[in-house]
Design a protein around this motif. Structure first.
Motif, mmCIF file in Angstrom:
data_model
loop_
_atom_site.group_PDB
_atom_site.id
_atom_site.type_symbol
_atom_site.label_atom_id
_atom_site.label_comp_id
_atom_site.label_asym_id
_atom_site.label_seq_id
_atom_site.Cartn_x
_atom_site.Cartn_y
_atom_site.Cartn_z
ATOM 1 N N PRO A 134 25.823 45.018 -136.843
ATOM 2 C CA PRO A 134 25.563 44.327 -135.764
ATOM 3 C C PRO A 134 24.026 44.214 -135.777
ATOM 4 O O PRO A 134 23.129 44.878 -136.133
ATOM 5 C CB PRO A 134 25.977 45.217 -134.745
ATOM 6 N N ALA A 135 23.729 42.814 -134.738
ATOM 7 C CA ALA A 135 22.229 42.970 -134.397
ATOM 8 C C ALA A 135 21.812 43.814 -133.413
ATOM 9 O O ALA A 135 22.773 44.548 -132.626
ATOM 10 C CB ALA A 135 22.055 41.401 -133.940
ATOM 11 N N GLU A 136 20.734 44.116 -133.538
ATOM 12 C CA GLU A 136 20.202 45.436 -132.643
ATOM 13 C C GLU A 136 20.210 44.897 -131.276
ATOM 14 O O GLU A 136 20.538 45.806 -130.344
ATOM 15 C CB GLU A 136 18.682 45.498 -132.989
ATOM 16 N N SER A 137 20.363 43.612 -130.853
ATOM 17 C CA SER A 137 20.467 43.322 -129.648
ATOM 18 C C SER A 137 21.919 43.261 -129.116
ATOM 19 O O SER A 137 22.283 43.488 -127.987
ATOM 20 C CB SER A 137 20.125 41.637 -129.390
ATOM 21 N N GLU A 138 22.889 43.480 -129.975
ATOM 22 C CA GLU A 138 24.214 43.898 -129.589
ATOM 23 C C GLU A 138 24.397 45.262 -129.809
ATOM 24 O O GLU A 138 25.148 45.761 -128.816
ATOM 25 C CB GLU A 138 25.062 43.335 -130.851
ATOM 26 N N ILE A 139 23.543 46.267 -130.446
ATOM 27 C CA ILE A 139 23.868 47.556 -130.263
ATOM 28 C C ILE A 139 23.300 48.095 -128.850
ATOM 29 O O ILE A 139 23.916 48.939 -128.291
ATOM 30 C CB ILE A 139 23.027 48.373 -131.347
ATOM 31 N N SER A 140 21.823 47.614 -128.557
ATOM 32 C CA SER A 140 21.202 48.331 -127.378
ATOM 33 C C SER A 140 21.623 48.422 -126.106
ATOM 34 O O SER A 140 21.824 49.431 -125.491
ATOM 35 C CB SER A 140 19.755 47.833 -127.356
ATOM 36 N N PRO A 141 22.672 47.424 -125.645
ATOM 37 C CA PRO A 141 23.195 47.332 -124.414
ATOM 38 C C PRO A 141 24.360 48.598 -124.229
ATOM 39 O O PRO A 141 24.395 49.001 -123.354
ATOM 40 C CB PRO A 141 23.998 46.080 -124.198
ATOM 41 N N LEU A 142 24.761 48.823 -125.463
ATOM 42 C CA LEU A 142 26.092 49.566 -125.632
ATOM 43 C C LEU A 142 25.324 51.115 -125.499
ATOM 44 O O LEU A 142 26.332 52.058 -125.124
ATOM 45 C CB LEU A 142 26.853 49.397 -126.762
ATOM 46 N N LEU A 143 24.209 51.318 -125.642
ATOM 47 C CA LEU A 143 23.811 52.841 -125.672
ATOM 48 C C LEU A 143 23.643 53.210 -124.199
ATOM 49 O O LEU A 143 23.253 54.496 -124.160
ATOM 50 C CB LEU A 143 22.141 52.688 -126.341
ATOM 51 N N ALA A 144 23.921 52.373 -123.257
ATOM 52 C CA ALA A 144 23.886 52.829 -121.744
ATOM 53 C C ALA A 144 25.165 53.720 -121.582
ATOM 54 O O ALA A 144 25.359 54.279 -120.737
ATOM 55 C CB ALA A 144 24.019 51.705 -120.983
ATOM 56 N N ALA A 145 26.213 53.776 -122.448
ATOM 57 C CA ALA A 145 27.365 54.490 -122.374
ATOM 58 C C ALA A 145 27.172 55.984 -122.525
ATOM 59 O O ALA A 145 26.368 56.112 -123.942
ATOM 60 C CB ALA A 145 28.710 53.937 -122.900
ATOM 61 N N ASP A 146 27.487 57.051 -121.997
ATOM 62 C CA ASP A 146 27.641 58.262 -122.669
ATOM 63 C C ASP A 146 28.489 59.073 -122.077
ATOM 64 O O ASP A 146 29.021 58.869 -120.887
ATOM 65 C CB ASP A 146 26.184 58.999 -122.752
ATOM 66 N N TYR A 147 29.011 60.325 -122.554
ATOM 67 C CA TYR A 147 30.138 61.143 -122.147
ATOM 68 C C TYR A 147 30.158 61.487 -120.573
ATOM 69 O O TYR A 147 30.866 61.584 -119.877
ATOM 70 C CB TYR A 147 30.394 62.242 -123.058
ATOM 71 N N THR A 148 28.933 61.578 -120.016
ATOM 72 C CA THR A 148 28.687 62.048 -118.875
ATOM 73 C C THR A 148 29.160 61.152 -117.762
ATOM 74 O O THR A 148 29.329 61.631 -116.536
ATOM 75 C CB THR A 148 27.357 62.535 -118.391
#
Ligand code: AMP
Ligand code: MG
Length: 337
Positions: A134-148
């Motif tokens: 995937p493009a970095e622009s597709e990945i980066s918004p999803l980094l907002a998710a985490d198990y906490t």
């Protein structure tokens, strides 16, 4: 004469039936498709009980697949994922237990295991026909998710996502939980031993017909059909996470299926394969993914606080083990790296 023959045949039949009842070294070998992988079962015991145990195990795997699958829209997990951001969503005791226990390992591993990265798993789609970088622009918004951001309520058995990007993926743990269920089922069947392989997850039950433990192979990541070591297990689990189990290659780079939640990309911890040996297959599966992402040093530190043993194979071919590995009759065979 006819009567004598009939009586004799009945006797022979009776004897052979009794003999088959008494046999405990009969081997039932079966395979089945569930959890997106081929499952093989070897079960020893008398023929009827061994066949019955195989049926019960496979029925249970189908049932569990329908709860935990992230790919089937009808699974309980998919229904949870579709609804749990809007409001706290009630789930079965079983799904609640698996999510709750997994979250404990997410926390213990400081997010190396992170069951909230379902969107990243779907974006990379590794092991499917849609796999791509995937493009970095597709990945980066999803980094907002985490198990906490997965909130559980024990009273109401509900799960609530606090971030719109959270989607639970149990690919790293569900086969492990299923392995423990296999052990429970086998212990309720009249069988003497079994080895069930669910992809990289192996559970062993009881003993071989000669009374010995089962010898399980550890694959060489650079040549997975070759064994690098063996371990002996009576009842317990041998679970492997490896960069060779699911991957694709593009421009000479390998993109494998174990993601680092911090980067949203395949983990580059230097580990090529990690095998965990412990009583619980669920715990082993949580740990295998966590240690893979943590890397050797941090991984060994995490393992030191558990009862699990491990064989860690790095990309450079170095092999490390936990101090208690000799309890599993560890036998290093040598690798090709
Ligand atoms: P395993 O083979 O047990 O290590 O699990 C790998 C699978 O777990 C992948 O195919 C994904 O479905 C999911 N996954 C990938 N990376 C992670 C991670 N860091 N934490 C939790 N699950 C993951
Ligand atoms: Mg795992």
């Amino acid at each position: 004469m006819k009567k004598v023959f009939a009586a004799f045949s009945a006797l022979v039949l009776m004897c052979s039936t009794c003999a088959s009842c008494a046999r405990t070294d009969y081997l039932e070998e079966r395979s089945h498709y569930a959890f997106g992988t081929v499952i093989t079962a070897k079960i020893w015991g008398n023929p009827d009980s061994a066949a019955d145990a195989a049926e019960k195990c496979f029925d249970e795997l189908d049932r569990l697949d329908a709860v935990f699958s992230a790919n089937s829209e009808k699974s309980e997990l998919s229904r949870l994922n579709a609804n749990a951001f809007a409001a706290a969503f009630p789930v079965s005791d079983e799904l609640f237990y698996v999510i709750k226990t997994s979250l404990e390992y997410c926390s213990l591993s400081d997010g190396a295991l992170d069951i909230s990265l379902g969107r990243l798993v779907k974006l990379w789609a590794i092991g499917t026909e849609n796999e791509r970088v995937p493009a970095e622009s597709e990945i980066s918004p999803l980094l907002a998710a985490d198990y906490t951001q997965i909130e559980l309520d024990e009273e109401s058995k509900t799960v609530h996502f606090l971030n719109e990007y959270v989607q639970i993926d149990l690919g790293a743990v569900a086969k492990g939980y299923a392995g423990d269920r296999m052990l429970e089922i086998l212990s309720g069947c009249d069988v003497t031993g079994a080895v069930i392989s669910l992809g990289g997850n192996i559970v062993a039950f009881g003993s071989k017909p000669d009374g010995g433990a089962f010898t399980i192979g550890v694959a060489d990541p650079t040549s997975p059909s070759t064994l690098i070591a063996t371990v002996d297990v009576s009842s317990g689990a041998v679970v492997t996470s490896g960069d060779y189990q699911r991957y694709f290659e593009e421009n000479g780079a390998r993109y494998h299926h174990i993601l680092d939640a911090a980067t949203g990309r395949p983990s580059e911890s230097g580990i090529a394969g990690v095998t965990i040996i412990c009583e619980s297959s669920f715990e082993a599966d949580c740990l295998s993914t966590a240690v893979f992402v943590l890397g050797k040093e941090k991984g060994l530190r995490l393992l030191a606080g558990t009862g699990a043993e491990a064989v860690i194979i790095e990309r450079n071919g170095a092999v490390s083990t936990t101090p208690g590995i000799s309890n599993c009759s560890y036998n290093y065979l040598g690798g090709t790296a």
